[in-house]
Design a protein around this motif. Structure first.
Motif, PDB file in Angstrom:
ATOM      1  N   GLY A 176      39.840  55.934  49.693  1.00 57.79           N
ATOM      2  CA  GLY A 176      39.714  53.804  49.796  1.00 57.79           C
ATOM      3  C   GLY A 176      38.965  54.009  51.385  1.00 57.79           C
ATOM      4  N   SER A 177      38.656  52.949  52.095  1.00 53.04           N
ATOM      5  CA  SER A 177      38.262  53.223  52.950  1.00 53.04           C
ATOM      6  C   SER A 177      39.594  52.018  53.658  1.00 53.04           C
ATOM      7  N   ARG A 178      41.197  52.069  53.259  1.00 50.31           N
ATOM      8  CA  ARG A 178      41.946  51.943  54.316  1.00 50.31           C
ATOM      9  C   ARG A 178      42.004  52.950  55.463  1.00 50.31           C
ATOM     10  N   HIS A 179      41.610  54.072  55.288  1.00 56.82           N
ATOM     11  CA  HIS A 179      41.823  55.427  56.190  1.00 56.82           C
ATOM     12  C   HIS A 179      39.781  54.870  57.657  1.00 56.82           C
ATOM     13  N   ALA A 180      40.748  54.436  58.886  1.00 57.92           N
ATOM     14  CA  ALA A 180      39.700  54.027  59.364  1.00 57.92           C
ATOM     15  C   ALA A 180      37.838  54.649  59.434  1.00 57.92           C
ATOM     16  N   GLU A 181      37.871  56.153  59.086  1.00 58.90           N
ATOM     17  CA  GLU A 181      36.787  57.010  59.463  1.00 58.90           C
ATOM     18  C   GLU A 181      36.259  57.119  58.622  1.00 58.90           C
ATOM     19  N   HIS A 182      36.799  56.128  56.796  1.00 61.10           N
ATOM     20  CA  HIS A 182      35.651  56.126  55.913  1.00 61.10           C
ATOM     21  C   HIS A 182      35.024  54.866  55.533  1.00 61.10           C
ATOM     22  N   ILE A 183      33.996  54.845  54.607  1.00 55.33           N
ATOM     23  CA  ILE A 183      33.370  53.923  54.773  1.00 55.33           C
ATOM     24  C   ILE A 183      33.137  53.927  53.107  1.00 55.33           C
ATOM     25  N   LEU A 184      33.896  54.455  52.504  1.00 55.77           N
ATOM     26  CA  LEU A 184      33.668  54.228  50.895  1.00 55.77           C
ATOM     27  C   LEU A 184      34.760  53.451  50.576  1.00 55.77           C
ATOM     28  N   ASP A 185      34.713  52.312  49.974  1.00 54.77           N
ATOM     29  CA  ASP A 185      35.812  51.612  49.667  1.00 54.77           C
ATOM     30  C   ASP A 185      36.126  52.244  47.913  1.00 54.77           C
ATOM     31  N   ALA A 186      37.555  51.519  47.690  1.00 56.69           N
ATOM     32  CA  ALA A 186      37.591  52.501  46.004  1.00 56.69           C
ATOM     33  C   ALA A 186      38.595  51.219  45.781  1.00 56.69           C
ATOM     34  N   ILE A 187      38.462  50.611  44.658  1.00 58.20           N
ATOM     35  CA  ILE A 187      39.468  49.854  43.144  1.00 58.20           C
ATOM     36  C   ILE A 187      39.744  50.261  42.226  1.00 58.20           C
ATOM     37  N   GLN A 188      40.884  50.219  41.798  1.00 54.49           N
ATOM     38  CA  GLN A 188      42.134  51.022  40.606  1.00 54.49           C
ATOM     39  C   GLN A 188      41.215  49.973  40.006  1.00 54.49           C
ATOM     40  N   ILE A 189      41.506  50.470  38.482  1.00 50.69           N
ATOM     41  CA  ILE A 189      41.135  49.760  37.436  1.00 50.69           C
ATOM     42  C   ILE A 189      42.168  50.321  36.358  1.00 50.69           C
ATOM     43  N   GLU A 190      43.085  48.923  36.457  1.00 52.34           N
ATOM     44  CA  GLU A 190      44.272  49.082  34.763  1.00 52.34           C
ATOM     45  C   GLU A 190      43.868  48.363  34.060  1.00 52.34           C
ATOM     46  N   LEU A 191      43.717  49.915  32.398  1.00 49.06           N
ATOM     47  CA  LEU A 191      43.119  48.651  31.385  1.00 49.06           C
ATOM     48  C   LEU A 191      44.292  48.787  30.501  1.00 49.06           C
ATOM     49  N   SER A 192      44.943  47.415  29.745  1.00 54.46           N
ATOM     50  CA  SER A 192      45.971  47.481  29.250  1.00 54.46           C
ATOM     51  C   SER A 192      45.511  48.522  27.458  1.00 54.46           C
ATOM     52  N   ARG A 193      46.588  49.039  26.826  1.00 56.90           N
ATOM     53  CA  ARG A 193      47.035  50.065  25.684  1.00 56.90           C
ATOM     54  C   ARG A 193      46.001  48.720  24.500  1.00 56.90           C
ATOM     55  N   THR A 194      46.167  47.051  24.827  1.00 62.10           N
ATOM     56  CA  THR A 194      45.029  47.234  23.861  1.00 62.10           C
ATOM     57  C   THR A 194      43.786  47.131  23.561  1.00 62.10           C
ATOM     58  N   LEU A 195      43.118  46.960  24.840  1.00 63.77           N
ATOM     59  CA  LEU A 195      41.717  46.887  24.985  1.00 63.77           C
ATOM     60  C   LEU A 195      41.256  48.267  24.894  1.00 63.77           C
ATOM     61  N   ARG A 196      42.034  49.739  24.803  1.00 67.36           N
ATOM     62  CA  ARG A 196      41.492  50.585  24.724  1.00 67.36           C
ATOM     63  C   ARG A 196      41.967  51.089  23.531  1.00 67.36           C
ATOM     64  N   VAL A 197      42.828  50.909  22.714  1.00 67.75           N
ATOM     65  CA  VAL A 197      43.333  51.780  22.084  1.00 67.75           C
ATOM     66  C   VAL A 197      42.494  50.729  20.079  1.00 67.75           C
ATOM     67  N   GLY A 198      41.945  51.232  19.367  1.00 64.45           N
ATOM     68  CA  GLY A 198      42.071  50.714  17.992  1.00 64.45           C
ATOM     69  C   GLY A 198      41.108  49.608  17.347  1.00 64.45           C
ATOM     70  N   ASP A 199      41.390  49.267  18.262  1.00 59.60           N
ATOM     71  CA  ASP A 199      39.728  47.762  18.196  1.00 59.60           C
ATOM     72  C   ASP A 199      38.922  47.754  18.204  1.00 59.60           C
ATOM     73  N   LYS A 200      37.727  48.561  17.971  1.00 65.18           N
ATOM     74  CA  LYS A 200      36.567  49.555  18.580  1.00 65.18           C
ATOM     75  C   LYS A 200      35.298  48.191  19.128  1.00 65.18           C
ATOM     76  N   GLU A 201      35.448  47.736  19.130  1.00 62.45           N
ATOM     77  CA  GLU A 201      34.884  45.798  18.679  1.00 62.45           C
ATOM     78  C   GLU A 201      35.266  45.604  20.372  1.00 62.45           C
ATOM     79  N   ARG A 202      36.417  45.422  20.066  1.00 62.45           N
ATOM     80  CA  ARG A 202      37.550  44.957  21.227  1.00 62.45           C
ATOM     81  C   ARG A 202      37.294  45.499  22.727  1.00 62.45           C
ATOM     82  N   ARG A 203      37.238  46.716  22.148  1.00 60.30           N
ATOM     83  CA  ARG A 203      36.745  48.026  23.673  1.00 60.30           C
ATOM     84  C   ARG A 203      35.167  47.682  23.964  1.00 60.30           C
TER      85      ARG A 203
END
Length: 273
Positions: free
Chosen positions: A227-254
């Motif tokens: 990510g661009s916390r390093h001054a020489e970097h132009i690329l930004d970065a965002i981490q996305i953490e998805l809860s287990r209920t959104l990832r596992v089980g219900d395919k329609e929910r996912r």
């Protein structure tokens, strides 16, 4: 590990630590045996499948141009590419070292391509969590303590934005937007957009910061490194953490959360990239 390339100014990456199908645990690669707090061996289920479908939907938003897509197919008990090599690899096994280096070489190749051909870019790193709160957690390499500060303090303290993984974005847009608005503005942040789709997200205008003592992932090794916390970097970065209920089980929910992610990310990209 494999990359997919396109003429886009951003990358979609996620660390695939196994899922309900397609997991690879080759016996010739030793299991990670070290035990200390930073060594995690459990799998982030279904992140590969979410990432692939998300890339397909993003491609529709941008007339068939597909994001860079970088996948680690090995199970997390074998390797963790979202950790420094001394934590993510067991011992000095040449196969494991090669796999870790291959993944990060693909990352660096995509980033270099963005740097050469575009003025800026965005990396999205997708993971899964099993915290009690079923929030979508967005990581900008900003701690819970810092997010808990007043909006004015966040806007006035240059060390906060300069240490974040979206420093380059704010530097480009600082004349027209406050930094806190990029983090949790209702219509100006990624979290705000996800919240508008009905998904509790932190940070967002509804949940500006995690509650005290609440578990929250603020951004791991890849987001911190690229990510661009390093001054020489132009690329930004965002981490996305998805809860287990959104990832596992219900395919329609996912499928619904993938649709919300694709629309929110596409809006974010159109606005700032």
């Amino acid at each position: 590990m494999s990359p997919c390339h396109s003429n886009r100014t951003w990358s979609l990456t996620f660390n695939y630590f196994g899922s309900t199908w397609g997991r690879l645990f080759p016996p010739e690669i030793p299991d990670r045996k070290r035990n200390h707090p930073s060594v995690v061996k459990s799998n982030d289920l279904n992140t590969q499948d979410i990432g692939r479908e998300l890339a397909d939907k993003i491609m529709i938003h941008f007339k068939g141009m597909r994001p860079y897509l970088i996948i680690n197919h090995l199970g997390r008990s074998k390797i963790d590419v979202n950790r420094p090599i001394e934590e993510g690899v067991e011992g000095e096994d040449s196969i494991t070292l090669m796999a870790w280096n291959d993944y990060h070489n693909f990352m660096q190749t995509a980033i270099k391509d963005v740097e050469v051909n575009f003025d800026h870019g965005l990396l999205i790193d997708i993971h899964g969590h099993s915290h009690p709160k079923n929030f979508i957690e967005l990581g900008y390499v900003i701690s819970t303590e810092t997010l808990s500060l007043s909006t004015s303090h966040i806007n006035e303290n240059a060390e906060i934005y300069s240490g974040s993984s979206i420093r380059a974005l704010y530097t480009r847009k600082s004349s027209s937007i406050k930094f806190a608005n990029l983090l949790y503005g209702k219509t100006t942040s990624l979290g705000g957009r996800l919240q508008s789709h009905g998904y509790d997200t932190v940070p967002s205008h509804i949940h500006q910061h995690p509650i005290k003592d609440e578990k929250y992932f603020h951004g791991g090794y890849c987001v911190q490194k690229y990510g661009s916390r390093h001054a020489e970097h132009i690329l930004d970065a965002i981490q996305i953490e998805l809860s287990r209920t959104l990832r596992v089980g219900d395919k329609e929910r996912r499928s619904n959360v993938i649709l919300a992610l694709s629309e929110s990310i596409a809006e974010f990209l159109r606005e700032y990239y």
